[in-house]
Scaffold this motif. Structure first.
Motif, PDB file in Angstrom:
ATOM      1  N   LEU A 296       0.859  -1.173   0.000  1.00 15.82           N
ATOM      2  CA  LEU A 296       0.000   0.000   0.000  1.00 15.82           C
ATOM      3  C   LEU A 296       0.895   1.221   0.000  1.00 15.82           C
ATOM      4  N   ALA A 515      -4.121   3.658   0.282  1.00 14.64           N
ATOM      5  CA  ALA A 515      -3.189   3.876   1.390  1.00 14.64           C
ATOM      6  C   ALA A 515      -3.773   4.861   2.392  1.00 14.64           C
ATOM      7  N   ALA A 516      -4.323   5.960   1.889  1.00 15.78           N
ATOM      8  CA  ALA A 516      -4.901   6.943   2.799  1.00 15.78           C
ATOM      9  C   ALA A 516      -6.075   6.317   3.555  1.00 15.78           C
ATOM     10  N   CYS A 517      -6.880   5.532   2.874  1.00 16.41           N
ATOM     11  CA  CYS A 517      -8.028   4.903   3.529  1.00 16.41           C
ATOM     12  C   CYS A 517      -7.577   4.011   4.680  1.00 16.41           C
ATOM     13  N   ALA A 518      -6.538   3.228   4.422  1.00 14.31           N
ATOM     14  CA  ALA A 518      -6.073   2.323   5.471  1.00 14.31           C
ATOM     15  C   ALA A 518      -5.612   3.111   6.689  1.00 14.31           C
ATOM     16  N   THR A 519      -4.910   4.226   6.454  1.00 15.05           N
ATOM     17  CA  THR A 519      -4.420   4.977   7.608  1.00 15.05           C
ATOM     18  C   THR A 519      -5.542   5.748   8.299  1.00 15.05           C
ATOM     19  N   LEU A 520      -6.729   5.737   7.710  1.00 11.58           N
ATOM     20  CA  LEU A 520      -7.875   6.312   8.411  1.00 11.58           C
ATOM     21  C   LEU A 520      -8.670   5.215   9.129  1.00 11.58           C
ATOM     22  N   GLY A 521      -8.220   4.002   9.019  1.00  8.99           N
ATOM     23  CA  GLY A 521      -8.860   2.922   9.755  1.00  8.99           C
ATOM     24  C   GLY A 521      -9.763   2.040   8.923  1.00  8.99           C
ATOM     25  N   MET A 522      -9.741   2.201   7.606  1.00  8.60           N
ATOM     26  CA  MET A 522     -10.626   1.388   6.770  1.00  8.60           C
ATOM     27  C   MET A 522      -9.983   0.044   6.462  1.00  8.60           C
ATOM     28  N   SER A 523     -10.786  -1.007   6.543  1.00 11.45           N
ATOM     29  CA  SER A 523     -10.302  -2.296   6.087  1.00 11.45           C
ATOM     30  C   SER A 523     -10.601  -2.387   4.599  1.00 11.45           C
TER      31      SER A 523
ATOM     32  N   HIS C  73      -4.827  -0.386   9.151  1.00  5.16           N
ATOM     33  CA  HIS C  73      -6.131   0.104   9.619  1.00  5.16           C
ATOM     34  C   HIS C  73      -6.355  -0.212  11.091  1.00  5.16           C
ATOM     35  N   ALA C  76      -4.663   2.572  12.966  1.00  7.29           N
ATOM     36  CA  ALA C  76      -5.426   3.816  12.910  1.00  7.29           C
ATOM     37  C   ALA C  76      -6.544   3.785  13.944  1.00  7.29           C
ATOM     38  N   ARG C  77      -7.121   2.618  14.128  1.00  2.48           N
ATOM     39  CA  ARG C  77      -8.243   2.510  15.055  1.00  2.48           C
ATOM     40  C   ARG C  77      -7.818   2.711  16.504  1.00  2.48           C
ATOM     41  N   PHE C  84       0.477  12.732   4.204  1.00  2.00           N
ATOM     42  CA  PHE C  84       1.475  12.175   3.305  1.00  2.00           C
ATOM     43  C   PHE C  84       2.318  13.261   2.646  1.00  2.00           C
ATOM     44  N   ILE C 105     -15.684   6.880   7.468  1.00  2.00           N
ATOM     45  CA  ILE C 105     -14.847   5.691   7.654  1.00  2.00           C
ATOM     46  C   ILE C 105     -14.708   5.409   9.146  1.00  2.00           C
ATOM     47  N   TRP C 109     -15.833   1.947  12.186  1.00  2.00           N
ATOM     48  CA  TRP C 109     -15.082   1.120  13.142  1.00  2.00           C
ATOM     49  C   TRP C 109     -15.281   1.544  14.575  1.00  2.00           C
ATOM     50  N   ILE C 159     -10.770  11.597  12.216  1.00  2.00           N
ATOM     51  CA  ILE C 159     -10.899  10.330  12.937  1.00  2.00           C
ATOM     52  C   ILE C 159     -10.576  10.525  14.418  1.00  2.00           C
TER      53      ILE C 159
END
Ligand SMILES: Nc1ncnc2c1ncn2[C@@H]1O[C@H](COP(=O)(O)OP(=O)(O)OP(=O)(O)O)[C@@H](O)[C@H]1O
Ligand SMILES: Nc1ncnc2c1ncn2[C@@H]1O[C@H](COP(=O)(O)OP(=O)(O)OP(=O)(O)O)[C@@H](O)[C@H]1O
Ligand SMILES: [Mg+2]
Ligand SMILES: [Mg+2]
Lengths: 758, 247, 248
Positions: A296, A515-523, C73, C76-77, C84, C105, C109, C159
């Motif tokens: 990612l 990549a940005a989505c993952a770092t916001l907590g998205m699976s 992820h 992040a949680r 970036f 998003i 979670w 978040i």
């Protein structure tokens, strides 16, 4: 032992030819970023052309080879780049795929047109120096053709590697994909390099086509030949479209497996032959599973050229209502046979809708939508009907079950590829599609499973009844058309609702930057999986209804080429819109058929010029492909233009009322049998195609006259020093009278001319 | 496409006339005009800095000079010859070197292959490598690394290495300092100053005036697609603060 | 307990060691600076902390919990957000939707009871907070880089992280914008108790807002301490800052 050596050698040779085809893919991919689906079709065309020159016209082999490999194939590749592929810069992956699929389908149609597949004498394609030019090695008899093939493969492997690593031009070709402008600044000529590399790719394809045809001993069928080279995809994937050595290994393993299966699988296994044909696709699937995960990492996704604006919920409801009303009005004046065609088109539109959901919203690609339809159909056939004979009906439970099963199958297909880039998922679905066609739909005979006899696809044709839900019977053509129309409308509204929801936004976000989505907590994988399953379920639902419409379906209805056509036409229509799906379904299901039927009928009526009509029918079959090929110019699809046109009309009230009034008028006349259906169709076409531009031009002139301004120029200076503010836009609108013209304000941001015609 | 460039090299131009000259240049992206008649002169062997706020048109001026964007009106002259209509690759082979903003490397080529591309301007690979590795030892350690995996600053060094090694007559630099460590920026501008002393004419665009004014002979302030003022750095002191605060 | 602790983190790419035994910790409400020459490993460290890059050895602890093996992820949680260096915006969405979708998003979670936010309202609040009102309804691809960096910050704030990693957030911003940005960072740390780690080459900004500064070179920490300490440390001047007068 003798047998082992024999098959090993044959396997190596086949692998070598696979490699030549795969290397062509790698060349075009590394130099232009386009995965060339038409590679197989080019190989096929070359084989046919060579046959024509060599045996059709009896030219000597060296001259025929020189003409095909030295002149025609490179020229074809160069033209293909200059005319088609060049326009694809800055478009999304699906547009690139669709355009090359369009080229493939175009070539296929062309080949069947020129080389009639039902010709009386079979086309005989011989090995170089004939089948009797044989040497003996290790006591095994090998033809010169086979030796040449393998040696060529080795030579090409070394040659390409040398080119790409050791020569400046080769390195520069790789640089073109990265940044053509920068290459220019360095003093290179990106256009020329790209053209050369496409010529090279086409040469390799042609070579593979000519070598492989006599080796596999298959008769010369355009479809089969095209698919044969598509088998090389697996090898190219093993090298991740980059590494030639790994591609070579992949190709050789593929070739060997092919022959070992023939040699060592018990001949009593009836499915050996089907299995052998699916080996490449099964391997492709395995490769996708074992490839390491894509990292990612920031892939500076530049903004692609596709633009889809979002219709409001209100627009969606109105459009859906209009659709239902129009269909209903049409029903009252239609005969049963066009109604059937229309219903077929609507079911295809529903399948296309699954593609809009998957690609338009989430940016993922499914190349085998109809294969999910096939799965759904099989489920319904076995578990979803009641009654028998004429009283047979599909049950609601059957429909639901079919959709669920499709969702689960979708998950299984997609899961291995979800970790990887979009192209890999696309290929996984294609592998699945070919697998279903070859291994599942061919299961016409009973097998013993767990002590019970079970036939998946009995007799090669399934009879699928129409549904009856609760007390409502949808058996009649009218009722069924209503059902599919209403269902489509509801699904379309649902689609727009999704786009407006948090789910839709999350899909868009995932498409743009995982990549940005993952770092916001998205699976990310879970979200991708969910949308793929949803889409597969919709495709299954559409497929089931399609089968119900047809009544009896055979395997050809779910052919991979049909799936590809549907995807292509949907992208042409506008993959971001439900209306794009509608256009696609109606075009593929109705217009094409209507056109060919009309032409056939005309041909029968005017026997003296039948040849002309036959020619036109062939031309019509090439039509979708030609449209697909032009996608690079307008990657957002036809709907974008249509919406713009509709907006113009909506703003110009008198024009709108004229059109609607005229249409209602002819409908009334037809309903009262004053006009025939044919006249209705023709008048409608005139009304919708000719009146708007004409009327629009008149309206525009009037608008300017009323506003009393000459089209001003200084407007262009705004937006240079500072961005357009809403105030600027308002001002501009009032000055230019854009209001009356319905040129939407945001257009200015898209770089449309701010000039207005005088 | 007609161009009146002969194959001769720009640097064969003698005398002390301007090496680069823009007269009434207009340019647009599609229908939107971005440059509205730019006049600018870069004398032989001097460093001219283009200064101005975000979106003023600095990069666009450089694009026009490098041949990537054709002017819609006006003339661009290099060494006295009109180069309107010449393509970027022709100009590059004639001795013009452009380092574009931000993305000066091919991410999927290795460091060495990137340098190899520079040789299309007519120098040998061994020369390019020698100069590049001498100036930036970091690059020498990473010959086989893909340029795309290098840090932002290392990529900037790589693209700068081309400028130093192809021996150009005219050098166009866009936002050299972006994302670079202070020390590296200082070093780079030192190098730029040296290069100009060797007779190379340099046009450089910068958003942050401070970094470049130390070495520039002239500065031109670009505002809203026009060059509003040209002068020596000392002369422009006052305008500079006005340009930034007032825009 | 620190929000973040890296213990002997090491990252290699083939033969190159990009990070070597890096141990830092970040407390709530503090702003930590991370500076160093190009290629020192700053971005790589952020990638290792957020899970986009796996580490060869060492461990990453968030709130005392070892997350070294966690997917991005999952981390992040636990309250970790970042921006970036090479922008990763959602180019098909407007500025407002870029920010709103982050809240959506998060809502997926965050446990159902009470944890959910009204993403639309919260996005509006954040837009005002960071000063993006003027560009809120524009396409994110059209706005200047300086603004785009602020969008990334706003998105990360959605978040509601406890720890924020910022990778060169001021590059492309004008001097005025940078100043406002520094004020905002201090406010976030002081009022919301956010722990912030800032990578920047703009020394004015770093020296002004950071309480602690770590200096990386060749993947190793060569100096740590207050702005004053780092600014005058000869090792740092030699490796990174250059002659003292060139620093503002
Ligand atoms: N490819 C393009 N298409 C359309 N408009 C563009 C394009 N590139 C730049 N522009 C517009 O042209 C104007 C001038 O841009 P330019 O890049 O020359 O500015 P600049 O002075 O270099 O700014 P910066 O300091 O941000 O680099 C801006 O308003 C910008 O939005
Ligand atoms: N995927 C990779 N493969 C190989 N080397 C890499 C990779 N990613 C980073 N590197 C190397 O690791 C080192 C650290 O890079 P990093 O991007 O962390 O630097 P940085 O401190 O952020 O620099 P900058 O200030 O220029 O952004 C660099 O030398 C870079 O070349
Ligand atoms: Mg610029
Ligand atoms: Mg970095």
């Amino acid at each position: 032992m003798q047998q082992f050596v024999q098959y090993t050698i044959l396997g190596l040779v086949l692998g070598g030819v696979y490699f030549i085809a795969a290397s062509g893919l790698v060349v075009t991919y590394t130099t232009s970023g386009i995965f060339n689906f038409s590679q197989g079709a080019i190989a096929m065309l070359a084989a046919f052309t060579y046959w024509q020159l060599r045996w059709g016209w009896g030219w000597p082999a060296p001259i025929a080879l020189l003409v095909v490999l030295g002149v025609l194939a490179p020229a074809l590749g160069a033209v293909l780049y200059q005319v088609v592929m060049k326009n694809l810069r800055g478009t999304s992956e699906v547009t690139k795929i669709v355009v090359s699929v369009g080229v493939m389908l175009g070539f296929l149609a062309l080949a069947t047109w020129v080389w009639n597949p039902t010709a009386s004498s079979p086309r005989n394609f011989q090995k170089f120096f004939g089948a009797n030019a044989i040497v003996e090695i290790f006591g095994v008899r090998i033809t010169w053709h086979e030796i040449i093939s393998f040696v060529l493969a080795l030579g090409i492997a070394a040659g390409i590697r040398f080119l790409f690593v050791r020569t400046r031009s080769g390195v520069a070709m790789r640089a073109v994909v990265d940044d053509p402008e920068l290459l220019e600044l360095n003093g290179g000529r990106p256009e020329r390099l790209a053209t050369i590399s496409w010529a090279g790719g086409a040469f390799l394809a042609a070579l593979a086509g000519i070598l492989i045809t006599p080796i596999t001993g298959s008769s010369m069928s355009a479809n089969a030949l095209t698919l044969l080279v598509i088998d090389a995809f697996a090898a190219a994937m093993f090298g991740r479209l980059k590494s030639l050595p790994r591609t070579f290994v992949g190709a050789i393993v593929l070739g060997l497996t092919n022959y070992y299966v023939v040699a060592y699988f018990p001949s009593s296994w009836t499915w050996t032959s089907a299995f052998r044909q699916s080996i490449p696709m099964i391997m492709l699937f395995i490769i996708l599973i074992i490839l390491p995960q894509d990292r990612l990492r920031g892939t500076t996704v530049l903004r692609t050229r596709e633009r889809f604006h979002m219709p409001t919920m209100r627009t969606a409801w109105i459009a859906a209502l209009v659709l239902v009303v129009v269909m209903f009005s049409l029903q009252t004046i239609m005969q049963p046979s066009p109604m059937k065609t229309l219903a077929y088109g609507m079911t295809l539109a529903m399948i296309a809708l699954s593609l809009v959901l998957l690609t338009g919203l989430a940016g993922e690609i499914n190349l085998a939508a109809l294969s999910f339809g096939a799965i759904g159909t099989i489920v319904v056939f076995h578990f979803g009907t009641t009654g028998s004979g004429l009283d047979a009906r599909m049950t609601l439970w059957g429909i639901v079950l079919a959709s669920l099963v499709c969702a689960v199958v979708g998950a299984v297909v997609a899961l291995p590829a979800l970790r990887l880039r979009g192209l890999y998922l696309a290929l996984a679905t294609m592998a699945f599609g070919v697998f279903v066609s070859k291994m599942v739909l061919s299961e016409g005979n009973p097998r013993r499973l767990f002590g019970r006899d079970f036939t998946i696809f009995p007799g090669g044709t399934l009879r699928i009844p129409r549904p009856k839900i609760g007390p409502v019977d949808f058996n009649s053509d009218k009722a069924f058309l209503t059902l599919v129309t209403v269902l489509f409308a509801l699904l379309a509204i649902g689609l727009v609702a999704i786009r407006h929801s948090g789910y839709g936004r999350r899909l868009a976000a995932m498409k743009d930057s995982p990549a940005a989505c993952a770092t916001l907590g998205m699976s990310v994988v879970r979200l991708k999986l969910s949308v793929f399953m949803l889409s597969a379920a919709v495709a299954g639902l559409g497929g089931v209804l399609m089968s119900a419409q047809l009544g009896a379906v055979s395997a050809e209805r779910f052919d991979i080429f049909l799936s590809l056509s549907l995807l292509m036409v949907t992208v042409v229509g506008g993959i971001g819109y439900a209306s794009g799906a509608l256009l696609a379904g109606l075009f593929l299901g109705c217009s094409l058929l209507a056109m060919t039927n009309t032409l056939t009928k005309l041909g029968a009526d005017y026997a003296s010029i039948q040849a002309i009509f036959a020619f036109m029918i062939s031309a019509v079959t090439v039509l979708p492909a030609t449209i697909g090929i032009t996608m690079g110019k307008n990657p957002s699809g036809a709907v974008t233009d249509i919406v713009k046109g509709l907006n113009d009309i909506k703003q110009a009230r008198p024009l709108m009322f004229t059109i609607i009034g005229f249409e209602v008028g002819i409908w009334l006349l037809t309903a009262t049998d004053v006009l025939t259906n044919w006249n209705f169709v023709i008048l409608t076409a005139i009304n919708l195609l000719v009146v708007p531009p004409l009327g629009g031009a008149i309206m525009k002139k009037r608008a300017y006259a009323k506003a009393g301004v000459a089209p001003p120029t200084p407007a262009e200076f705004i937006g240079i020093d500072r961005a357009y503010t809403q105030l600027d836009l308002d001002e501009m609108e009032s000055v230019l009278g854009f209001d009356a013209l319905g040129v939407a304000a945001p257009v200015l941001h898209e770089g449309e001319p701010a000039h207005a015609p005088a | 496409m007609s161009t009146n460039i002969s194959a001769s090299h720009f640097s064969s131009h003698d005398g002390n006339g301007p090496l680069l000259e823009l007269a009434g240049v207009r340019a647009s992206y599609g229908p939107i005009e971005v440059l509205h008649g730019v006049d600018l002169v870069v004398p032989q062997g001097s460093v001219v800095a283009l200064l101005g706020p975000n979106g003023a048109g600095k990069s666009t001026i450089l694009k026009v000079c490098s041949g990537l964007l054709q002017p819609t009106a006006g003339e661009v002259r290099v060494a006295g010859r009109v180069i309107n209509g010449a393509t970027a690759d022709q100009l590059a082979r004639l001795g013009l070197c452009t380092i574009p903003e931000g993305k000066g490397v091919f991410p999927n080529l290795t460091v060495r292959e990137n340098l190899w591309m520079a040789t299309m301007a007519g120098v040998s690979l061994s020369d390019v490598e020698e100069i590049a590795y001498a100036r930036f030892p970091r690059l020498g350690e990473r010959r086989k690394q893909l340029a795309g995996t290098m840090s932002g600053g290392e990529q900037q060094m790589l693209s700068m290495a081309r400028a130093l090694s192809v021996n150009p007559a005219l050098l166009l630099l866009d936002e050299l300092s972006m994302g670079l460590a202070p020390l590296v920026v200082a070093n780079l501008y030192e190098i730029v100053a040296q290069v100009s002393e060797e007779g190379v004419s340099i046009l450089v665009s910068e958003q942050f005036a401070r970094t470049v004014l130390g070495i520039a002979h002239y500065a031109a302030i670009v505002l809203h697609g026009n060059v509003t003022r040209v002068g020596t750095p000392a002369e422009l002191e006052d305008e500079l603060s006005a340009a930034y605060l007032g825009s | 307990m620190p929000l973040l602790e890296t213990v002997g983190v090491k990252v290699r790419f083939g033969g190159n060691v990009a990070l070597d035994d890096v141990s830092i910790s970040i407390e709530p409400g503090s702003i930590t600076g991370l500076i160093g020459p190009n290629g020192a490993g700053k971005t790589t460290l952020f990638n290792a902390i957020t899970g986009l890059q796996s580490v060869s050895s060492g461990s990453v602890m968030l709130n005392g919990k070892d997350v070294t093996k966690f997917a991005p992820h999952k981390r992040a949680r636990l309250g970790l957000a970042r921006t970036f260096q090479r922008l990763e915006l959602f180019t098909s969405l407007s500025v407002r939707d870029n920010i709103r979708v982050a809240g959506e998003i998060r809502n997926r979670w965050k446990s159902i009871g009470g944890g959910r936010m009204d993403a639309t309202a919260e996005a509006d609040r954040i837009i005002d907070l960071v000063g993006l009102r003027d560009v809120a309804d524009r396409e994110v691809g059209e706005i200047p880089t300086g603004n785009a960096r602020v969008v990334e910050l706003a998105r990360a704030l959605m978040i509601q992280p406890s720890l924020l990693l910022l990778d060169e957030p001021a590059s492309g911003q004008t001097e005025d914008e940078t100043e406002a940005f520094g004020k905002l960072l201090r406010k976030l740390a002081a009022e919301d108790g956010l722990g912030i780690c800032l990578v920047e080459h703009d020394m004015d900004l770093v020296m002004n807002v950071c309480e602690t500064i770590h200096v990386l070179e060749f993947g190793r920490i060569i100096s740590s301490g207050s702005a004053e300490h780092v600014r005058t440390d000869p090792v740092v001047i030699d490796a990174y800052l250059g002659a003292p007068e060139s620093v503002g």
